[in-house]
Enzyme design. Structure first.
Site, PDB file in Angstrom:
ATOM      1  N   ASP A  12       0.869  -1.170   0.000  1.00  0.00           N
ATOM      2  CA  ASP A  12       0.000   0.000   0.000  1.00  0.00           C
ATOM      3  C   ASP A  12       0.918   1.235   0.000  1.00  0.00           C
ATOM      4  O   ASP A  12       2.076   1.140   0.386  1.00  0.00           O
ATOM      5  CB  ASP A  12      -0.870  -0.044   1.260  1.00  0.00           C
ATOM      6  CG  ASP A  12      -1.664   1.222   1.461  1.00  0.00           C
ATOM      7  OD1 ASP A  12      -2.315   1.667   0.492  1.00  0.00           O
ATOM      8  OD2 ASP A  12      -1.625   1.778   2.575  1.00  0.00           O
ATOM      9  N   ASP A  68      -0.159   5.116   0.789  1.00  0.00           N
ATOM     10  CA  ASP A  68      -0.445   6.083   1.860  1.00  0.00           C
ATOM     11  C   ASP A  68      -0.631   5.388   3.206  1.00  0.00           C
ATOM     12  O   ASP A  68      -1.478   4.503   3.341  1.00  0.00           O
ATOM     13  CB  ASP A  68      -1.693   6.898   1.507  1.00  0.00           C
ATOM     14  CG  ASP A  68      -1.506   7.672   0.205  1.00  0.00           C
ATOM     15  OD1 ASP A  68      -0.443   8.288   0.032  1.00  0.00           O
ATOM     16  OD2 ASP A  68      -2.420   7.647  -0.643  1.00  0.00           O
TER      17      ASP A  68
HETATM   18 MG   LIG Z   1      -3.076   3.130   3.460  1.00  0.00          MG
END
Ligand SMILES: [Mg+2]
Ligand SMILES: [Zn+2]
Length: 186
Positions: free
Chosen positions: A8, A10
């Protein structure tokens, strides 16, 4: 076949300020760059899989996203880390920008981006990991034997139910990389 770590972005690679698109706002989470270096040295392809509903919401454009992504990949390359590819989903069904306001298969927890990466890179999912700060980042672990590492989770028993293999947790990406290191040397 190759193995990968699905990352992932962010809240995992960079601090999540919410709908981030400017380089000035991009700050790596502590130890993230070192973690990526470790994972690459272990022979994993680094594959970023990121929801970018800010595009559908009209907060920033696809080009804004691409610009930040290009900068991040260059910056990481200068730091000795090579990301194989970034997959992103610009969609959001309730978004303001019509062409992105659709139900799609790529927005996590949908697994479209993971499956596309699997095909494009001929990935051995059984040997691969997914790491993220939200459970939806680990959705692929419910379909394949990808090992999931959840950053900052607390209710692991309930949360991991239904996954093909048990869920792991870690404080951050660096700790996740250390756990992977130990696991494959066992
Ligand atoms: Mg995230
Ligand atoms: Zn999508």
């Amino acid at each position: 076949m190759k193995k990968a770590v699905f990352l992932d972005r962010d809240g995992t690679i960079n601090v999540d300020h919410g709908y981030l698109y400017r380089r000035e706002d991009f700050i790596y989470t502590e130890g993230a760059v070192e973690a990526l270096r470790i994972l690459e040295e272990l022979g994993y392809l680094l594959i970023i899989v990121t929801n970018q509903s800010g595009i559908a919401r009209g907060y920033y454009s696809e080009e804004d996203f691409e610009k930040l992504n290009r900068w991040m990949l260059r910056d990481l390359a200068q730091k000795g880390v090579r990301v194989a590819k970034t997959y992103f989903c610009p969609h959001y069904p309730q978004g303001r920008i019509e062409r992105y306001a659709v139900e799609c298969e790529c927005r996590k927890p949908g697994t479209g981006m993971f499956r596309k990466a699997q095909k494009e890179w001929d990935l051995d999912m059984e040997q691969s990991f997914a790491v993220g700060d939200r459970l939806r980042d680990l959705s692929i672990c419910y379909e394949y034997g990808v090992q999931g590492i959840w950053l900052g989770g607390d209710d692991t028993n309930r949360a991991g139910q239904g996954m093909v293999r048990p869920l792991w947790t870690a404080e951050n990406l660096l700790q996740a990389a250390e756990k992977i290191t130990l696991a494959i040397r066992r």
